[in-house]
Structures are given as C-alpha cells and as structure tokens.
Scaffold this motif. Structure first.
Motif, PDB file in Angstrom:
ATOM      1  N   PHE A  89       0.758  -1.137   0.043  1.00 42.86           N
ATOM      2  CA  PHE A  89      -0.075   0.157   0.026  1.00 42.86           C
ATOM      3  C   PHE A  89       0.976   1.175   0.075  1.00 42.86           C
ATOM      4  N   GLU A  90       0.857   2.096  -1.010  1.00 43.61           N
ATOM      5  CA  GLU A  90       1.831   3.061  -1.187  1.00 43.61           C
ATOM      6  C   GLU A  90       1.194   4.483  -0.617  1.00 43.61           C
ATOM      7  N   THR A  91      -0.063   4.420  -0.504  1.00 42.18           N
ATOM      8  CA  THR A  91      -0.678   5.639  -0.128  1.00 42.18           C
ATOM      9  C   THR A  91      -1.287   5.758   1.253  1.00 42.18           C
ATOM     10  N   ARG A  92      -1.244   6.941   1.752  1.00 47.95           N
ATOM     11  CA  ARG A  92      -1.768   6.496   3.304  1.00 47.95           C
ATOM     12  C   ARG A  92      -3.158   6.437   3.419  1.00 47.95           C
ATOM     13  N   ASP A  93      -4.130   6.868   2.488  1.00 51.02           N
ATOM     14  CA  ASP A  93      -5.432   6.245   2.362  1.00 51.02           C
ATOM     15  C   ASP A  93      -5.745   4.967   2.296  1.00 51.02           C
ATOM     16  N   ALA A  94      -4.971   4.433   1.465  1.00 48.01           N
ATOM     17  CA  ALA A  94      -5.317   2.758   1.074  1.00 48.01           C
ATOM     18  C   ALA A  94      -4.684   2.049   2.364  1.00 48.01           C
ATOM     19  N   CYS A  95      -3.545   2.718   3.057  1.00 49.03           N
ATOM     20  CA  CYS A  95      -3.062   1.749   4.228  1.00 49.03           C
ATOM     21  C   CYS A  95      -3.989   2.066   5.256  1.00 49.03           C
ATOM     22  N   ILE A  96      -4.887   3.131   5.435  1.00 42.20           N
ATOM     23  CA  ILE A  96      -5.448   3.043   6.518  1.00 42.20           C
ATOM     24  C   ILE A  96      -6.778   2.381   6.226  1.00 42.20           C
TER      25      ILE A  96
END
Length: 249
Positions: A76-83
């Motif tokens: 997951f490279e982005t903050r939103d996708a990770c959260i």
C-alpha cells in the motif's frame, strides 16, 4: 553521630585527583583553556543552533509527510489505502521531517555524520506527501543532507575546535611570557632554544669489560672511519641476507 543520608558524600573522594591541576602546569593550562573558551564556544553553538533550526524548518517544508510508509504492508503506497486496509501509516525508523522535533533530531543526526547515508537515501526516495518513498524518486534532494554535512559537520565543528585551539595557544603564550614579547625578543628566544636543542651529544664512554670484541666494536663505532663506512657495511649485509633468502626460495 552517624547520618546514613550523608554516606553518599563519600563519593566526593573521587574528586581528590583534581588537586593535581594546581601542581601540574600543563593540566592547569588545559583546564584554563576549557573554562576561558566557553564564551566563544557558546557563541559558535548559538550560530550552529540557528542553522539547525533553519535546516529543520526547511526539511519540514521539503520532506514533510513524504518519508512515512505503511507498516508491515509495503504494497500500500498511499496513506488512505493503508488506513482503509486497517494498517498503520507510520514514520520511517531512519528519521522524519513531519514535525519540528523529529526534523531537528534528523538534522542533528546528519550533522554528527552517524547514519547520515541512511538519511541521504531517505531524502532521495521522498516522492510526495502521503505517499510511500520510492527508490531514487528525487535525486536532487540529496543536496539537502550533503550541504548540511559540509556546513554543520565540517565548518561549524572546525570552528569549535579552532576556538579552543586559539584560546589554548593564547594562554600558553601568556604562561611563557611570549605574548608580551617584541618580534626581536621572540627571535632571540627561538635562537637560544635552537642552540640548546642542537647541542652535540656527548660520546658514550667505552664499555667497562674484559671482552676484547666489545672494546674493538666501540672503538670502531666511535671512530671517523666507522661513522663513514658503517652504512656501507649495513647495506652490504642487507644485500647478502636478501640474496640468501632469494636462493632459499
């Protein structure tokens, strides 16, 4: 009368060796240097602190939010996708510029030149905010840590050492009286010291022994003939030994 609470004061006995400072002039000069150079060192540290604050603020603007990544889920490279996936978006273990405290700590780490290559790689990998670092995304960002290594790690550090060395030299001249001498007096003192230093060494006395070989060797080494041809004999012996080792191989 016994006071258990004061028994810890016995540890002050460890300070007894400091009394040697009054007796040894060299140690006294060193301690005086450390004490009297404090004002200049504080001024240099103040300048260094200002530069560190400037670099920390600049690092926050350049790398803020660009050095974090998804913990235990690098896919997951982005903050939103990770959260959204239930993972934690956290700062890098190497360092971070997300807030002033961590940015200042990163600047200090780079200036100390311990682990700064990892910070260099992290800065070069910074892509954009709320995105995981990408390998060599911004090679031009390497100028930030490199410039601070040159400015903080070399220039400011050398300024600190230079201030202490200059104070030590001045105090040493004051102790020897050289600070108040004219140029002619300094030349005379230097010439006198050179004469005393270049004084010829006395010839060693002959060995008190009954061995004839030792007395002959001393007579040969002390004569002009021996001083002239001794290097040739050493060179000849070294050549013979080298040739013998070559034949054995």
């Amino acid at each position: 009368i016994y006071f258990p609470s004061l028994s810890g004061l016995r540890a002050l006995r460890a300070l007894r060796p400091l009394r040697l400072i009054k007796r040894v002039s060299g140690m006294r000069v060193v301690v005086d240097t450390l004490v009297k150079s404090l004002p200049s060192v504080i001024n240099v540290l103040a300048v260094a602190t200002i530069f560190m604050i400037v670099y920390a603020v600049a690092g926050m603007h350049i790398f803020g939010g660009k050095t974090s990544s998804c913990r235990n889920a690098p896919e997951f490279e982005t903050r939103d996708a990770c959260i959204d996936a239930g993972h934690t978006w956290s700062q890098s273990n190497v360092g971070s510029f997300d807030n002033f405290g961590s940015a200042l700590l990163a600047v200090v780490e780079i200036g100390r030149q311990e682990g700064w290559p990892d910070m260099l790689t992290l800065c070069m990998d910074a892509d954009h905010a709320d995105h995981a670092p990408v390998r060599d995304a911004r090679p031009s960002y390497a100028l930030f840590p490199i410039s601070w290594v040159i400015l903080g790690g070399f220039y400011i550090l050398e300024s600190l050492v230079g201030e202490v060395a200059d104070t030590f030299s001045r105090l040493k001249k004051e102790a020897s009286g050289e600070l108040w001498m004219t140029n002619q007096q300094k030349d005379w003192v230097a010439a006198r010291a050179r004469i005393l230093f270049d004084r010829p060494m006395p010839a060693p006395p002959p060995p008190v022994t009954q061995a004839v070989i030792l007395r002959l060797c001393h007579k040969y080494a002390s004569s002009n003939w021996g001083k002239t041809y001794a290097p040739l004999l050493l060179a000849f012996a070294s050549t013979v030994l080298s040739a013998g080792n070559g034949l054995d191989e």
